[in-house]
Design a protein around this motif. Structure first.
Motif, short mmCIF file in Angstrom:
data_model
loop_
_atom_site.label_atom_id
_atom_site.label_comp_id
_atom_site.label_asym_id
_atom_site.label_seq_id
_atom_site.Cartn_x
_atom_site.Cartn_y
_atom_site.Cartn_z
N LYS A 1 48.84 37.98 46.08
CA LYS A 1 48.34 38.32 44.74
C LYS A 1 49.42 38.87 43.81
O LYS A 1 49.57 38.37 42.68
N GLU B 1 50.61 37.06 40.37
CA GLU B 1 50.53 37.74 39.07
C GLU B 1 51.89 37.71 38.37
O GLU B 1 51.98 37.54 37.15
N LYS C 1 52.62 34.29 36.88
CA LYS C 1 51.82 33.95 35.70
C LYS C 1 52.58 34.17 34.40
O LYS C 1 52.32 33.51 33.38
N HIS D 1 49.18 26.63 39.71
CA HIS D 1 48.43 26.84 40.95
C HIS D 1 48.11 28.31 41.20
O HIS D 1 47.64 28.66 42.29
N PRO E 1 45.63 30.33 40.12
CA PRO E 1 44.25 30.60 40.55
C PRO E 1 44.00 30.25 42.02
O PRO E 1 43.31 30.99 42.73
N LEU E 2 44.59 29.14 42.49
CA LEU E 2 44.43 28.76 43.88
C LEU E 2 45.15 29.75 44.80
O LEU E 2 44.63 30.11 45.87
N LEU F 1 45.57 32.90 44.20
CA LEU F 1 44.73 34.10 44.25
C LEU F 1 43.56 33.90 45.21
O LEU F 1 43.15 34.83 45.92
N ALA F 2 43.01 32.66 45.22
CA ALA F 2 41.92 32.37 46.16
C ALA F 2 42.41 32.42 47.60
O ALA F 2 41.73 32.94 48.49
#
Length: 793
Positions: free
Chosen positions: A74, A78, A81, A262, A264-265, A267-268
């Motif tokens: 994570k 971040e 990003k 990628h 969001p992926l 983070l998942a």
């Protein structure tokens, strides 16, 4: 939900969280453990429990889950990003290892699709995005370092740097050797100063060598000089390194930009690894405390079977010096509040804390150290009054603190509240504390709360004994050896054993006698009765254990007997067949032997010595045949022994009528009561033959056809109202016999109330009927004692 907040700590749940945290592999997993709180939604609790239970089964029975590398993705995602930002080589390497772990985990569960249904919910259909891994692998090597060929320019710069460094080193070695030859150098070899390779020169010779002085020794006798002719070469290397660094940043920036879509992926993936680490830690802790998943019910109730306090259990496992006595306790609509009494240090508080802690663990999604037949409901509130909460700042005494909690309990508790109160009513004068505690308990009982309360107050024990919803219980105490047994016995209150414990400790006899005269006569009688009751309960418990042990031994012996009987039944024909064949061979050999003997005697013309030798040979052969004959007799005896002795359930054929049936009773005078379809008859044991397996199956099939039809037509109710006693009993006997024949479990007998005479005769008859295990009245709303239910078994 929890009141007061420190109840979580006092029940030991904080320690449980810390032990689970130790099992986590990641900081994110540990943070998730810190957030564990009891839940009130049953479906959510059920899902958490099933996920933990599935992971426990995976750890104990399946191949290891590939969780070699779990890093926090994570914060890296971040960082990626942000436009223009770039991740370092080490950060990309962590992402690479974490992604490999994620993909291995996804493949692991895909190979076992449907086997771990609740764990699969964690994935939420996450895809395996191999493009991310491929992009990183093109740039980083297996050690997480940037590859020299990550770009054409990087490869060219790396080669130039290598070439320039070699040239500079070669030139420096040459200058160093010349300086050594001139005697200018100090002791030692080439050294690094400020990132540059330097020659150690004696201070008096430093003007003789042209170059840049980077440093000198602490004594000032040695100067570290970078030769002038090498200086320009080293500068060229430094410039090339700066240029290479700029190229590395460009490559990492481009790779970060490629990774950015990628995020969001990623983070998942981070969420998946964190949840798996969290559930894995709970499962590992469950294995440590030998935990199981109980049955989760919708009712606000508790039924703990063989439950143990997890912290005590871990200490016992670690020390190996003592064992934890399991707890069996049931809290339901009938017995809502269990009032536990007994001696100090007898386990009352541990009993109460075990119930509270296991309830907190269950509602937090943790498995509990209890038998999997245990059942537990969900409580919306858990109120606890444990220990001393006196406060100087709040001007609260011990008793005031207890009363403030009782005020909260009585105001906000309801039928979905679990209360846990330790030493109820203490902290003030017992003359006043007892009645106040009784009034509070009465109010809580009216609100139909559930819970466990420990106390020494006799008035509370008496109140619980005649109040619906309350149930006395006690911790058993061995008053012979004066030590607690830590076993909860529900149904009767327990003595505090104050005088007995004081005597054991060594308090003088004079003080004890003086104390006994100061307590009330009635109270002394009550306490004495409780002590006697405790002793009787222990004797009953010991007897129960002994009976259980004997029953187990009898069951094992019966199983061995049935196994032997089955073996004999299966092999009886074969034994007889072999014995008959051996007998034929013996007879044939015997005839031949006699004929040969006669022939030999004739041939020797009755010579005395030769005849004697022939007879001796004959006797030896006969001895051999006698051994075989003995074996034949033993075989017949074995078969005969098997055929003797009859038991309930054996199938037989009556010799003079060829009727077949099942033995339902063996009398003392060697007679058998046999069921022939719907009829019963009495025959002597010597008039029947036990059926073999195949014959028995055919008989059951033949008679079973009749029984099936009879069962379909059978009505398990008989109405004898208004009938004479003999006629009524005859009618009941016919229907009862038929129920026994077809294996019906119960019979409803309607005899009416009246003066109760017919009811008495019916019940006296049922007591004598061997196949009736018990009988009882119908429910009061449906006829009460005017109807009797007889249970057949």
């Amino acid at each position: 939900m929890i009141y007061p907040q420190n109840a979580i700590e006092k029940l030991g749940f904080t320690e449980i969280r810390e032990l689970v945290k130790e099992k986590c592999l990641s900081e994110a997993g540990r943070q998730m453990v810190d957030k564990i709180q009891p839940q009130v939604k049953a479906d959510q609790i059920d899902r958490f429990l099933k996920q933990t239970n599935e992971f426990k089964n995976l750890l104990t029975h399946d191949a290891p889950l590939p969780v070699d590398h779990i890093y926090a993705i994570k914060p890296l995602a971040e960082k990626a990003k942000v436009e223009g930002a770039f991740l370092s080589e080490e950060e990309f390497y962590r992402i690479l290892l974490s992604l490999r772990t994620v993909y291995a985990i996804i493949r692991y569960f895909n190979e076992r699709e449907g086997q771990y249904a609740h764990l699969e919910l964690l994935f939420e259909h996450l895809p395996i995005e191999k493009a991310i891994v491929r992009s990183i692998e093109l740039v980083l090597d297996d050690r997480g370092r940037l590859k020299d060929n990550a770009s054409r320019l990087l490869l060219d710069l790396t080669q130039q740097i290598t070439k320039s460094e070699q040239e500079a080193r070669k030139r420096l070695d040459s200058v160093f050797k010349q300086a050594q030859a001139q005697g200018w150098t100090a002791d030692g070899n080439l050294t690094i100063r400020d990132g540059r390779m330097c020659i150690p020169i004696l201070a008096e010779n430093k003007r003789k060598l042209k170059g840049l002085i980077h440093d000198e020794s602490a004594t000032g006798q040695t100067a570290y000089i970078e030769p002038e002719e090498v200086f320009h070469l080293n500068n060229k290397v430094r410039d090339l390194e700066f240029e290479r660094r700029r190229e590395v940043i460009r490559i990492l920036t481009d790779l970060t930009s490629e990774l950015r879509p990628h995020v969001p992926l990623l983070l998942a993936y981070h969420g998946l690894l964190t949840k798996l680490d969290f559930v894995r830690a709970k499962a590992l802790f469950a294995i440590d405390i030998q935990a199981n998943m109980p049955i989760l019910t919708k009712d606000a109730g508790i039924n703990l079977v063989q439950a143990k306090h997890p912290l005590l259990l871990l200490n016992a496992i670690r020390d190996k010096s003592h064992t934890v006595v399991p707890l069996n306790i049931k809290i339901d609509d009938t017995d809502r509040i269990i009032l536990v009494s007994g001696p100090n240090a007898g386990g009352k508080s541990v009993c109460m804390k075990t119930v509270g802690l296991l309830q907190l663990m269950l509602q937090s999604g943790l498995l509990i150290p209890a038998d999997d037949t245990s059942s537990m409901g969900v409580f919306k509130q858990i109120f606890a009054d444990i220990g001393d909460d006196q406060s100087i700042e709040s001007d609260l005494s011990t008793y005031s603190a207890h009363l403030s909690k009782m005020k909260h309990f009585s105001t906000f508790a309801n039928a979905r509240t679990l209360i846990l109160i330790d030493e109820f009513g203490t902290g003030t004068d017992p003359q006043f504390g007892g009645p106040i505690a009784e009034a509070v308990l009465e109010q809580l009982n009216k609100k139909q709360v559930r819970g466990v309360v420990t106390t020494h107050y006799s008035n509370l024990k008496l109140f619980a004994s005649h109040t619906d919803g309350l149930e006395n219980a006690s911790m058993l105490f061995d008053n012979t050896q004066m030590k607690p047994l830590y076993i909860l016995q529900v149904g009767k209150p327990g003595s505090s054993y104050a005088f007995e414990i004081a005597q054991k400790i060594g308090l003088s006899k004079e003080i004890l006698e003086s104390a006994k005269t100061k307590i009330g006569v009635q109270q002394k009688k009550v306490d004495t009765l409780l002590v006697d009751l405790e002793r009787d309960k222990k004797e009953v418990l010991d007897t129960k254990f002994a009976v259980t042990k004997h029953e187990k031994e009898l069951i094992e012996l019966k199983a061995k007997y049935e196994s032997l009987q089955a073996y004999i039944e299966e092999n009886k024909k074969e034994i007889l067949k072999k014995a008959k064949e051996e007998a034929k061979v013996i007879l044939k050999d015997a005839n031949r032997l006699v004929e040969n003997t006669i022939s030999e005697i004739r041939s020797v013309k009755a010579d005395k010595e030769k005849t004697k030798a022939i007879r001796s040979k004959l006797n030896q052969t006969l001895d051999q045949h006698s051994v075989a004959t003995t074996k034949l007799k033993e075989a017949k005896a074995l078969v005969k022994k098997e055929s003797e002795g009859f038991e309930v359930g054996d199938w037989i054929r009556i010799d003079d009528s060829s009727s077949e049936g099942e033995i339902i009773e063996v009398t003392k005078n060697n007679s058998l009561i046999v069921a022939l379809g719907e009829l019963r008859t009495v025959v002597k044991a010597n008039r029947v033959t036990k059926l073999r397996s195949k014959e028995k199956s055919k008989a059951i099939k033949r008679i079973g056809g009749v029984s099936t039809t009879s069962a379909a037509d059978f009505h398990p109710e008989v109405d004898v109202r208004g009938m004479r006693t003999d006629d009524a009993l005859h009618k009941i006997e016919l229907v009862l016999d038929r129920a026994v024949m077809i294996g019906y479990p119960s019979l409803k007998i309607v005899h009416g109330k009246g003066d109760g005479i017919l009811r008495k005769f019916v019940r006296d008859y049922l007591r004598k009927y061997n196949h009736v295990s018990r009988f009882e009245d119908e429910h009061a709303d449906r006829g009460g004692d005017g109807i009797t239910y007889a249970y057949i078994g």
